[in-house]
Write an enzyme that holds these catalytic residues in place. Structure first.
Site, PDB file in Angstrom:
ATOM      1  N   ARG A 162      -9.276   4.577   2.092  1.00 17.72           N
ATOM      2  CA  ARG A 162      -9.638   3.000   1.595  1.00 17.72           C
ATOM      3  C   ARG A 162     -11.224   2.836   2.291  1.00 17.72           C
ATOM      4  O   ARG A 162     -11.975   2.143   1.746  1.00 17.72           O
ATOM      5  CB  ARG A 162      -8.602   2.140   2.203  1.00 17.72           C
ATOM      6  CG  ARG A 162      -7.488   1.790   1.163  1.00 17.72           C
ATOM      7  CD  ARG A 162      -6.733   3.242   0.915  1.00 17.72           C
ATOM      8  NE  ARG A 162      -5.578   2.769   0.000  1.00 17.72           N
ATOM      9  CZ  ARG A 162      -4.304   2.957   0.259  1.00 17.72           C
ATOM     10  NH1 ARG A 162      -4.006   3.296   1.853  1.00 17.72           N
ATOM     11  NH2 ARG A 162      -3.241   2.721  -0.573  1.00 17.72           N
ATOM     12  N   ASP A 191      -6.238   9.082  -1.550  1.00 21.42           N
ATOM     13  CA  ASP A 191      -5.207   7.878  -2.185  1.00 21.42           C
ATOM     14  C   ASP A 191      -6.236   7.363  -3.426  1.00 21.42           C
ATOM     15  O   ASP A 191      -6.911   7.934  -3.960  1.00 21.42           O
ATOM     16  CB  ASP A 191      -5.419   6.742  -1.056  1.00 21.42           C
ATOM     17  CG  ASP A 191      -3.943   6.157  -1.293  1.00 21.42           C
ATOM     18  OD1 ASP A 191      -3.681   5.459  -2.421  1.00 21.42           O
ATOM     19  OD2 ASP A 191      -2.990   5.978  -0.334  1.00 21.42           O
ATOM     20  N   HIS A 265      -0.087   7.228  -5.856  1.00 20.69           N
ATOM     21  CA  HIS A 265      -1.442   7.139  -5.196  1.00 20.69           C
ATOM     22  C   HIS A 265      -2.445   8.205  -5.566  1.00 20.69           C
ATOM     23  O   HIS A 265      -2.908   8.680  -4.675  1.00 20.69           O
ATOM     24  CB  HIS A 265      -0.884   7.085  -3.891  1.00 20.69           C
ATOM     25  CG  HIS A 265      -0.333   5.843  -3.141  1.00 20.69           C
ATOM     26  ND1 HIS A 265      -0.898   4.794  -2.933  1.00 20.69           N
ATOM     27  CD2 HIS A 265       1.072   5.702  -2.910  1.00 20.69           C
ATOM     28  CE1 HIS A 265      -0.073   3.745  -2.274  1.00 20.69           C
ATOM     29  NE2 HIS A 265       1.031   4.364  -2.524  1.00 20.69           N
ATOM     30  N   GLU A 330       5.907   5.056  -3.225  1.00 23.23           N
ATOM     31  CA  GLU A 330       5.338   4.034  -4.219  1.00 23.23           C
ATOM     32  C   GLU A 330       4.948   4.670  -5.465  1.00 23.23           C
ATOM     33  O   GLU A 330       4.027   4.295  -5.884  1.00 23.23           O
ATOM     34  CB  GLU A 330       4.233   3.231  -3.559  1.00 23.23           C
ATOM     35  CG  GLU A 330       4.742   2.381  -2.240  1.00 23.23           C
ATOM     36  CD  GLU A 330       3.777   1.615  -1.697  1.00 23.23           C
ATOM     37  OE1 GLU A 330       3.885   0.401  -1.271  1.00 23.23           O
ATOM     38  OE2 GLU A 330       2.458   2.059  -1.552  1.00 23.23           O
ATOM     39  N   PHE A 422      -0.252  -0.553  12.653  1.00 18.23           N
ATOM     40  CA  PHE A 422      -1.192  -0.906  13.459  1.00 18.23           C
ATOM     41  C   PHE A 422      -2.363  -1.320  12.718  1.00 18.23           C
ATOM     42  O   PHE A 422      -3.384  -2.129  13.280  1.00 18.23           O
ATOM     43  CB  PHE A 422      -1.866   0.102  14.544  1.00 18.23           C
ATOM     44  CG  PHE A 422      -0.948   0.399  15.749  1.00 18.23           C
ATOM     45  CD1 PHE A 422       0.449  -0.114  15.628  1.00 18.23           C
ATOM     46  CD2 PHE A 422      -1.390   1.227  16.756  1.00 18.23           C
ATOM     47  CE1 PHE A 422       1.105   0.295  16.745  1.00 18.23           C
ATOM     48  CE2 PHE A 422      -0.358   1.390  17.858  1.00 18.23           C
ATOM     49  CZ  PHE A 422       0.593   1.127  17.802  1.00 18.23           C
ATOM     50  N   TRP A 470      -3.606   1.787   8.268  1.00 20.13           N
ATOM     51  CA  TRP A 470      -4.163   1.908   6.788  1.00 20.13           C
ATOM     52  C   TRP A 470      -5.455   1.097   6.939  1.00 20.13           C
ATOM     53  O   TRP A 470      -5.696  -0.115   7.706  1.00 20.13           O
ATOM     54  CB  TRP A 470      -3.102   1.225   5.773  1.00 20.13           C
ATOM     55  CG  TRP A 470      -1.670   1.756   6.138  1.00 20.13           C
ATOM     56  CD1 TRP A 470      -0.717   1.911   6.656  1.00 20.13           C
ATOM     57  CD2 TRP A 470      -1.447   3.206   5.210  1.00 20.13           C
ATOM     58  NE1 TRP A 470       0.233   2.778   6.512  1.00 20.13           N
ATOM     59  CE2 TRP A 470      -0.381   3.466   5.677  1.00 20.13           C
ATOM     60  CE3 TRP A 470      -2.067   3.843   4.233  1.00 20.13           C
ATOM     61  CZ2 TRP A 470       0.506   4.539   5.046  1.00 20.13           C
ATOM     62  CZ3 TRP A 470      -1.639   5.058   3.812  1.00 20.13           C
ATOM     63  CH2 TRP A 470      -0.364   5.376   4.265  1.00 20.13           C
ATOM     64  N   GLU A 472      -7.261  -0.521   4.496  1.00 19.79           N
ATOM     65  CA  GLU A 472      -8.033  -1.501   3.652  1.00 19.79           C
ATOM     66  C   GLU A 472      -8.816  -2.524   3.988  1.00 19.79           C
ATOM     67  O   GLU A 472      -9.726  -2.986   3.516  1.00 19.79           O
ATOM     68  CB  GLU A 472      -6.643  -2.255   2.838  1.00 19.79           C
ATOM     69  CG  GLU A 472      -5.856  -1.360   1.762  1.00 19.79           C
ATOM     70  CD  GLU A 472      -4.799  -0.692   2.405  1.00 19.79           C
ATOM     71  OE1 GLU A 472      -4.909  -0.553   3.400  1.00 19.79           O
ATOM     72  OE2 GLU A 472      -3.927  -0.360   1.615  1.00 19.79           O
TER      73      GLU A 472
HETATM   74  C1  ACM Z   1       3.133   3.498   2.682  1.00 17.05           C
HETATM   75  O1  ACM Z   1       3.014   2.498   3.506  1.00 17.05           O
HETATM   76  N1  ACM Z   1       3.026   3.050   1.472  1.00 17.05           N
HETATM   77  C2  ACM Z   1       3.749   4.598   3.332  1.00 17.05           C
END
Ligand code: ACM
Ligand code: ZN
Length: 755
Positions: A162, A191, A265, A330, A422, A470, A472
């Protein structure tokens, strides 16, 4: 926590020469298994260190130690054979290869460990022990420490798809991890928003797949965290850079677990190589926003597996660790159900549904990895449809996946999104990077990392814990640091130290360590003024116990009627009991008398309070409304989430009850794929078989850019009923105007209220 004061004979002798007393409690994180503090100090400035015996990686360790002492403290240590700071290999040190024993007397420092790992961790403890005096001199306190870790896997993850971080920043991340004895770096390399790993056999993965049309993620620009200049955004790590990073990590006892996301993904890979996408599944682009694309590797084509095996072959060559992470979360499996080749594959392998097709997919990849001596690890969706035999599981959608996997004999890393993501904000700052939803330092510290539901015999399968970042909404590395700390202190201590811990003691050590990190140029996040409101309902008594938990040791003021608290409001002392509806608002005040952040919680004692219900369509494990009675627990704001299907609940009030009011509450936040219901219907029944409709609402699909709570209260003439059915229709898939048009939509509810 053991904190014995011991007096070494040698310390007693030198005491007569009136040594400087070093009586302060040591401020170590993670706190060691055993600490015995003595009297006196060891003078570090003219010290000479030595390594005794055959030590693997001695050169790297020695270079690391002298470089660390020089760069952090300006202390230049000499190395020769007769050093008074002595590192030795000793197979008798208890606690495994990461364990160490450290003894500091006024004249000598001895460090013993079974392996270089333990010696490295002793160096980290030494780093934290160094006392810098006003005269510019450096000392170690006289001390005995015996130490070893609680978990083998002490992990941190970083998403570089991201947003991308430089080689130097990745190294800093590894450095920061290793300083607190974390040993596993889960590198989320690919991703929907970009492929970041050079693969020689498939150059388009980085020529094409590493670049998106713009940096994107509008919320970051709105907060002023970065600028979108409309230019292509991207980049990747060359294999040479990866080798350099892997070697750097090895010298810091950090193993890197690379993640190659499959089957979902995968938009970035499939834009580069569309031949591995399902046929006629439409166009893909490399995403510039959050969410999950429709991009999925076709499970019907043999060529898909050849491609992935080639990619994994180069990945394994770069990363020597035992585990390869294959994602598995997902997966947009709908695409498979429309693909003739995937359908043919399902038939051929006897897969009854798309979940079993994913199980086949992951099973094949596992065989490939196993045949090359590696182990597969994946997100907990790899449990759906049957888990590959030797796979390990990362439990992120809450803890249940981890419990199920451990009970089935699989190794598990616990990384439930609450509290181990986090990327969720940790404090009151309005423009903090990260996803909304406070996860505080205290949440991380107090969370039970081994779920209670795991049986005693299978606890051994919980091999560790991990925090994930993550990216983003974390566009720059200074933001990564801000999200990492102080919470990484909590993660590290939970991962390493014995289970019995004290928050108050920890908090004091956090303040010390946070200052040290800031002095070393790390962008440590602010400790929050967050007041966590814990509600413990007592359904039999029709009441609830309320507890407030804070980080800062400041008073909490609160109201029960929804008004804004002031310093004249009620002051919290201890847990208290409520038995009437309340709208709690609680806060702490800063030095200026300002409430930087108010937490609120509404509680309702209604006729369905604590009553049981069944859901016709299961909720997602990660959105469980706070447990068994999520829809009837009396408190609002903790959501049950159902994907694609309606939220349909049948409540049993236990006996015929006079009712004249039903209300249900939903979240409407379409940009997060959460839609208010398109239709809501209430039914009542005396016997649970024959239901009569009492109210219906048909709001349809709502506006796109809102984040609101919608309610459907119905008042009617009092009737007697035991059962109530609520059917709230989900829009099903995101509508055509939505950025994720066609993606599965969510419906979220927090409470069904009956009067
Ligand atoms: C995830 O947060 N999709 C592993
Ligand atoms: Zn297909």
């Amino acid at each position: 926590m053991k904190q014995l004061l011991f007096i070494l004979t040698i310390a007693l002798i030198t005491a007569s020469c009136a040594p400087k007393q070093s009586q302060k409690e040591v401020q170590l994180i993670p706190y060691p298994v055993e600490v015995e503090q003595g009297i006196g100090q060891y003078d570090l400035d003219d010290a000479v260190f030595s390594f005794e015996g055959e030590i693997e990686g001695k050169k790297a360790l020695s270079a690391y130690f002298s470089q660390m002492m020089a760069s952090q403290f300006g202390v230049t240590l000499q190395e020769n054979k007769a050093g008074s700071v002595k590192f030795s290999i000793n197979s008798q040190v208890p606690g495994g290869e990461e364990a160490y024993r450290l003894r500091v007397s006024p004249k000598t420092v001895s460090i013993d460990a079974q392996s270089e790992k333990g010696l490295f961790y002793a160096m980290q403890t030494l780093r934290q022990l160094v006392e810098e005096e006003k005269d510019g001199k450096h000392y170690l306190p006289v001390i005995n420490i015996t130490d070893y870790p609680r978990f083998d896997w002490r992990g941190m993850h970083l998403d570089v798809s991201r947003h991308l971080f430089s080689v130097a920043e990745i190294k800093k991340y590894i450095d920061l991890m290793s300083m607190y004895k974390l040993n596993t770096f889960h590198w989320h390399l690919v991703d929907d928003q970009g492929w970041r790993l050079e693969i020689k056999k498939y150059p388009k993965l980085t020529e094409v797949g590493a670049w998106r049309s713009k940096v994107g993620f509008e919320a970051n620009q709105e907060k002023g965290l970065n600028k979108d200049d409309g230019q292509p955004y991207g980049g990747y790590y060359t294999q040479e850079q990866v080798r350099e990073i892997v070697a750097y990590a090895k010298d810091r006892q950090v193993t890197i677990v690379p993640e190659i996301e499959l089957p979902g993904h995968s938009a970035a890979a499939l834009v580069a190589y569309p031949e591995y996408y399902c046929d006629n599944a439409g166009d893909l682009e490399i995403w510039t926003q959050a969410g999950v694309s429709a991009g999925v590797f076709c499970a019907g084509k043999e060529s898909t597996f050849h491609f992935l095996e080639d990619v994994l072959a180069e990945t394994m060559e770069l990363f020597p660790g035992e585990f390869i992470h294959i994602g598995g979360d997902e997966t947009p499996k709908d695409t498979w159900l429309k693909c003739p080749k995937c359908k043919k594959r399902m038939k051929a392998v006897g897969a009854h549904d798309e979940h079993e097709l994913q199980s086949y997919f992951v099973g094949r990849i596992e065989k490939y990895l196993n045949s090359h001596g590696r182990r597969l690890i994946g997100w907990d969706e790899i449990l759906d449809g049957g888990l590959a035999p030797n796979a390990a599981v990362m439990s992120w959608r809450g803890v249940q996946g981890g419990v199920n996997a451990a009970e089935a004999g699989h190794d598990v890393v616990m990384t439930p999104m609450f509290p181990y993501y986090f990327n969720h904000v940790q404090n009151h700052q309005p423009n903090s990077p990260g996803h909304p939803g406070i996860t505080s330092l205290r949440d991380v510290y107090t969370f039970p990392s081994i779920p209670e539901d795991v049986s005693q015999e299978n606890k051994k399968h919980i091999i560790g814990i991990q925090a994930n970042i993550w990216s983003e909404y974390i566009p720059a590395f200074k933001h990564v640091e801000y999200m990492m700390f102080p919470r990484t202190f909590a993660l590290a201590e939970v991962a390493w130290s014995p289970e019995k811990r004290s928050w108050d003691d920890f908090y004091g050590r956090v303040l010390t360590q946070a200052e040290k990190l800031k002095d070393n140029g790390v962008n440590v996040g602010d400790i929050s003024y967050h007041v966590r409101i814990d509600v413990a309902p007592d359904y039999a008594k029709n009441s609830a116990d309320i507890t407030f938990l804070t980080e800062r040791p400041l008073p909490v003021y609160y109201t029960l009627d929804g008004t804004t608290p002031s310093q004249n409001s009620l002051m919290y002392k201890n847990t208290f009991t409520l038995s009437e509806d309340a709208h709690i608002k609680a806060c702490q005040f800063d030095k200026k008398g300002e409430a930087l952040h108010i937490t609120e919680k509404e509680i309702m004692f209604h006729k369905a309070f604590g009553k049981s219900y069944t859901l016709t369509y299961k909720h997602a494990p990660q959105y469980d409304g706070g447990g068994k009675n999520g829809l009837t627990n009396g408190f609002l704001g903790v959501w049950i989430g159902v994907e694609e299907k309606p939220l349909e609940a049948i409540l049993d009030l236990g006996e015929e009850t006079n009712i004249s009011h039903i209300n249900s509450r939903f979240k409407n936040q379409p940009m997060s794929w959460v839609f208010g219901p398109v239709k809501v219907t209430y039914f009542i029944s005396a016997d649970g078989n024959k239901f009569d409709k009492v109210a219906e609402f048909a709001p349809g699909v709502t506006k796109s850019d809102v984040n609101e709570i919608v309610q459907y209260p119905a008042d009617f003439e009092a009737v007697s009923a035991r059962y109530i059915k609520i059917k709230a229709d989900n829009v099903g898939v995101c509508p055509s105007w939505h950025p994720a048009a066609g993606g599965k939509a969510w419906i979220f509810s927090d409470e069904i209220i009956v009067r």
